[in-house]
Design an enzyme around this catalytic site. Structure first.
Site, PDB file in Angstrom:
ATOM      1  N   GLU A 188       0.892  -1.178   0.000  1.00  0.00           N
ATOM      2  CA  GLU A 188       0.000   0.000   0.000  1.00  0.00           C
ATOM      3  C   GLU A 188       0.919   1.213   0.000  1.00  0.00           C
ATOM      4  O   GLU A 188       1.450   1.605   1.047  1.00  0.00           O
ATOM      5  CB  GLU A 188      -0.893  -0.023   1.248  1.00  0.00           C
ATOM      6  CG  GLU A 188      -1.833  -1.224   1.327  1.00  0.00           C
ATOM      7  CD  GLU A 188      -3.045  -1.100   0.414  1.00  0.00           C
ATOM      8  OE1 GLU A 188      -3.347   0.023  -0.027  1.00  0.00           O
ATOM      9  OE2 GLU A 188      -3.679  -2.131   0.125  1.00  0.00           O
ATOM     10  N   CYS A 192      -2.317   9.584   2.428  1.00  0.00           N
ATOM     11  CA  CYS A 192      -1.876   8.971   1.165  1.00  0.00           C
ATOM     12  C   CYS A 192      -2.839   9.256   0.016  1.00  0.00           C
ATOM     13  O   CYS A 192      -2.418   9.318  -1.131  1.00  0.00           O
ATOM     14  CB  CYS A 192      -1.701   7.467   1.346  1.00  0.00           C
ATOM     15  SG  CYS A 192      -3.193   6.636   1.906  1.00  0.00           S
TER      16      CYS A 192
HETATM   17  P1  NAD Z   1       8.190   4.725   5.194  1.00  0.00           P
HETATM   18  O1  NAD Z   1       8.295   3.959   3.951  1.00  0.00           O
HETATM   19  O2  NAD Z   1       9.275   5.636   5.581  1.00  0.00           O
HETATM   20  O3  NAD Z   1       7.997   3.765   6.453  1.00  0.00           O
HETATM   21  C1  NAD Z   1       7.000   2.774   6.515  1.00  0.00           C
HETATM   22  C2  NAD Z   1       7.508   1.622   7.352  1.00  0.00           C
HETATM   23  O4  NAD Z   1       8.655   1.069   6.732  1.00  0.00           O
HETATM   24  C3  NAD Z   1       7.906   2.010   8.776  1.00  0.00           C
HETATM   25  O5  NAD Z   1       7.388   1.060   9.682  1.00  0.00           O
HETATM   26  C4  NAD Z   1       9.412   1.974   8.735  1.00  0.00           C
HETATM   27  O6  NAD Z   1       9.958   1.569   9.985  1.00  0.00           O
HETATM   28  C5  NAD Z   1       9.697   0.931   7.686  1.00  0.00           C
HETATM   29  N1  NAD Z   1      10.994   1.158   7.004  1.00  0.00           N
HETATM   30  C6  NAD Z   1      11.594   2.346   6.778  1.00  0.00           C
HETATM   31  N2  NAD Z   1      12.754   2.149   6.127  1.00  0.00           N
HETATM   32  C7  NAD Z   1      12.902   0.826   5.943  1.00  0.00           C
HETATM   33  C8  NAD Z   1      13.890  -0.001   5.318  1.00  0.00           C
HETATM   34  N3  NAD Z   1      14.978   0.517   4.764  1.00  0.00           N
HETATM   35  N4  NAD Z   1      13.694  -1.329   5.306  1.00  0.00           N
HETATM   36  C9  NAD Z   1      12.583  -1.863   5.845  1.00  0.00           C
HETATM   37  N5  NAD Z   1      11.620  -1.139   6.457  1.00  0.00           N
HETATM   38  C10 NAD Z   1      11.765   0.184   6.501  1.00  0.00           C
HETATM   39  O7  NAD Z   1       6.793   5.459   5.021  1.00  0.00           O
HETATM   40  P2  NAD Z   1       6.227   6.585   5.926  1.00  0.00           P
HETATM   41  O8  NAD Z   1       7.065   7.808   5.711  1.00  0.00           O
HETATM   42  O9  NAD Z   1       6.027   6.073   7.307  1.00  0.00           O
HETATM   43  O10 NAD Z   1       4.781   6.819   5.301  1.00  0.00           O
HETATM   44  C11 NAD Z   1       4.537   7.765   4.312  1.00  0.00           C
HETATM   45  C12 NAD Z   1       4.310   7.120   2.974  1.00  0.00           C
HETATM   46  O11 NAD Z   1       3.382   6.076   3.098  1.00  0.00           O
HETATM   47  C13 NAD Z   1       3.734   8.062   1.954  1.00  0.00           C
HETATM   48  O12 NAD Z   1       4.347   7.841   0.718  1.00  0.00           O
HETATM   49  C14 NAD Z   1       2.270   7.656   1.898  1.00  0.00           C
HETATM   50  O13 NAD Z   1       1.628   7.955   0.686  1.00  0.00           O
HETATM   51  C15 NAD Z   1       2.360   6.203   2.125  1.00  0.00           C
HETATM   52  N6  NAD Z   1       1.100   5.725   2.652  1.00  0.00           N
HETATM   53  C16 NAD Z   1       0.354   4.895   1.880  1.00  0.00           C
HETATM   54  C17 NAD Z   1      -0.880   4.467   2.351  1.00  0.00           C
HETATM   55  C18 NAD Z   1      -1.753   3.541   1.548  1.00  0.00           C
HETATM   56  O14 NAD Z   1      -2.701   3.034   2.106  1.00  0.00           O
HETATM   57  N7  NAD Z   1      -1.483   3.309   0.278  1.00  0.00           N
HETATM   58  C19 NAD Z   1      -1.332   4.894   3.586  1.00  0.00           C
HETATM   59  C20 NAD Z   1      -0.527   5.740   4.329  1.00  0.00           C
HETATM   60  C21 NAD Z   1       0.693   6.137   3.864  1.00  0.00           C
END
Ligand code: NAD
Length: 459
Positions: free
Chosen positions: A213, A247
């Site tokens: 997602e 998002c």
């Molecule tokens: P992110 O990708 O930074 O982090 C999400 C998760 O991934 C966190 O739990 C984090 O600990 C983990 N993570 C971070 N780096 C990692 C790595 N190198 N390896 C493995 N895991 C890792 O995202 P965010 O900044 O928390 O969220 C914002 C983004 O999420 C935006 O792009 C938004 O559009 C998207 N989003 C999508 C939805 C949806 O339903 N499609 C909903 C909410 C947010």
């Protein structure tokens, strides 16, 4: 740490293999326990979300805990029916066999959450995974620490560690520690597209199925025949909810040139009406999650002419609801997902012009069109492939559990909510049952001379 966590994951595998998570009665009991714990911690959840994102209780109810409880109640109401074997027809070749589809739990699954709706986006996949009979590892975002602490308290006081395991911490460290050494049966990830690619690669090493997602740059088209007053109200409501960190927020507006002036005027009025002259002090307006996001979003403020807003305060991580004009299509604000309270307003005179702009970021998570013509509605929906869409609305499609929620291409793969969550976390097992009283010799060798009858049966 890795050894300790791997021991816990092995214990989860044994717990799942014992079969205890499969019966309907067990799943129902766990869902009710989860519901009761979330209700008991209602005030803690509000306090934590206020600390992390300055969300009001009302906003929390609509988008976080209330949203989650509504979906949980819907699931409880349908779970028995969803678990029933699904009878399907059997083709002539296989008669008199009967055929059915069984939904089996996947096993031990990993759900990874982001920080913007830190509660809802971790607990909604959790409830789907429990409903489908799985054991679940939960990885919250480290960037919403107050909410992560409350969720940990809820999980650890409600479930045993071999059933639901809560793993906080730095995602870049703890997720590879798990995924590189343990074969999950599914990974459900919500977050940025960049990290989504890392997760997808790790999952591919062990052929683990994923739901991704991801982020979106969701366009919002306002047609020449749109109800401008309603369009402005609904765009402002969703774009600036959670200070734009949503998002499915409308990322930018494409308004028909004949309505641009009227729309901008109405958007300004609605911003003032909803958040007052000083949005920083409004109870209805949130803040950016941290300095990193604040710096990223403020950098967009210089990439166009400000039609409205533009004030900010680094001490409180506040950025005013801002409308931008004259943005260049190659500027970062039009290339990256904005994920903050900045709304570029672009105009078009022909649909082709607007479609050419949308094509710079294909397959958005959502697409919105405001129009009073059903013909135009159809043309726009046909012309813009997207994860989901709203007509004369923005973002609310995700609050209906009867609709699948998910992206396509760079905005994600797979979908969830309601029945779709149950299916995401279930394997569809195809079963054919063949009686023994009928066993025509035709099916067995020698086959020579049977081509004609085969062609008649298999066609
Ligand atoms: P992110 O990708 O930074 O982090 C999400 C998760 O991934 C966190 O739990 C984090 O600990 C983990 N993570 C971070 N780096 C990692 C790595 N190198 N390896 C493995 N895991 C890792 O995202 P965010 O900044 O928390 O969220 C914002 C983004 O999420 C935006 O792009 C938004 O559009 C998207 N989003 C999508 C939805 C949806 O339903 N499609 C909903 C909410 C947010």
């Amino acid at each position: 740490m890795p050894n300790e966590i791997l021991t816990q994951l092995a214990a989860m595998r044994s717990y799942f293999n014992s079969g205890v998570t499969k019966p309907y009665a067990f799943r129902k009991q766990q869902l009710i326990a989860l519901k009761d714990a979330v209700i008991a911690h209602e005030e803690d959840i509000y306090a934590a979300l206020y600390t992390d994102l300055k969300k009001s209780k009302e906003e929390c109810w609509v988008t976080e805990n209330g949203f989650f409880l509504a979906e949980l109640n819907d699931t409880l109401g349908h779970l028995k029916e969803w678990m029933e074997p699904e009878s399907v027809s059997t083709n002539l070749l296989n008669l008199p066999s009967s055929s059915r589809v069984l939904r089996e739990p996947l096993g031990v699954v990993l759900a990874i959450g982001p920080w913007n709706y830190p509660f809802q986006l971790l607990f909604t996949p959790l409830l789907g995974a429990i409903a489908a009979g799985n054991c679940v590892v939960l990885k919250p975002s480290e960037f919403a620490p107050a909410t992560a602490a409350v969720m940990q308290k809820i999980i650890e006081s409600t479930f045993s560690k071999e059933y639901i395991l809560y793993v906080p911490g730095d995602g870049a460290k703890v997720i590879p520690e798990m995924m590189d050494h343990f074969t999950f049966d599914h990974v459900f990830y919500t977050g940025s597209t960049a990290v989504g690619k890392i997760i997808y690669k790790m999952a591919a090493e062990r052929l683990v199925p994923v739901t991704l997602e991801l982020g979106g740059k969701s366009p919002c088209v306002v047609e020449s025949d749109a109800n401008i007053h309603i369009a402005a109200k609904r765009i402002v409501m969703t774009k600036f909810s959670n200070a734009g960190q949503m998002c499915v927020a409308p990322d930018y507006v494409l308004v028909h040139a004949s309505k641009k002036e009227a729309l901008v005027k109405a958007l300004k009025e609605k911003i003032k009406q909803f958040f007052g002259d000083k949005p920083e002090q409004s109870e209805n307006y949130g803040k950016l999650i941290n300095e990193r996001q604040f710096n990223r979003v403020t950098s967009y403020l210089m990439q166009g002419n400000k039609l409205h807003g533009g004030r900010y305060n680094a001490d409180t991580l506040f950025i005013e609801p801002t409308l931008l004009d004259n943005v260049h299509i190659d500027a970062p604000v039009m290339k990256e997902e904005i994920f903050g309270p900045v709304l570029p307003i672009l105009s078009f005179t022909t649909p082709e012009e607007a479609l050419a702009i949308i094509a710079h970021n294909p397959n958005p998570l959502a697409f919105y069109v405001f129009t009073s013509s059903s013909e135009k509605e159809k043309q726009w929906l046909d012309a813009v492939p997207s994860g989901g869409a709203c007509v004369n609305n923005a973002s609310w499609h995700l609050t209906n559990p009867s609709l699948p929620f998910g992206g396509r291409g760079f905005s994600g793969t797979g979908a969830y909510h309601g029945r779709y969550s149950f299916d995401t976390f279930s394997h569809k097992k195809a079963v054919m049952k063949t009686p023994t009283w009928f066993d025509p010799a035709l099916k067995y060798p020698p086959l020579k001379g049977k081509l004609g009858i085969f062609k008649w049966i298999i066609r």
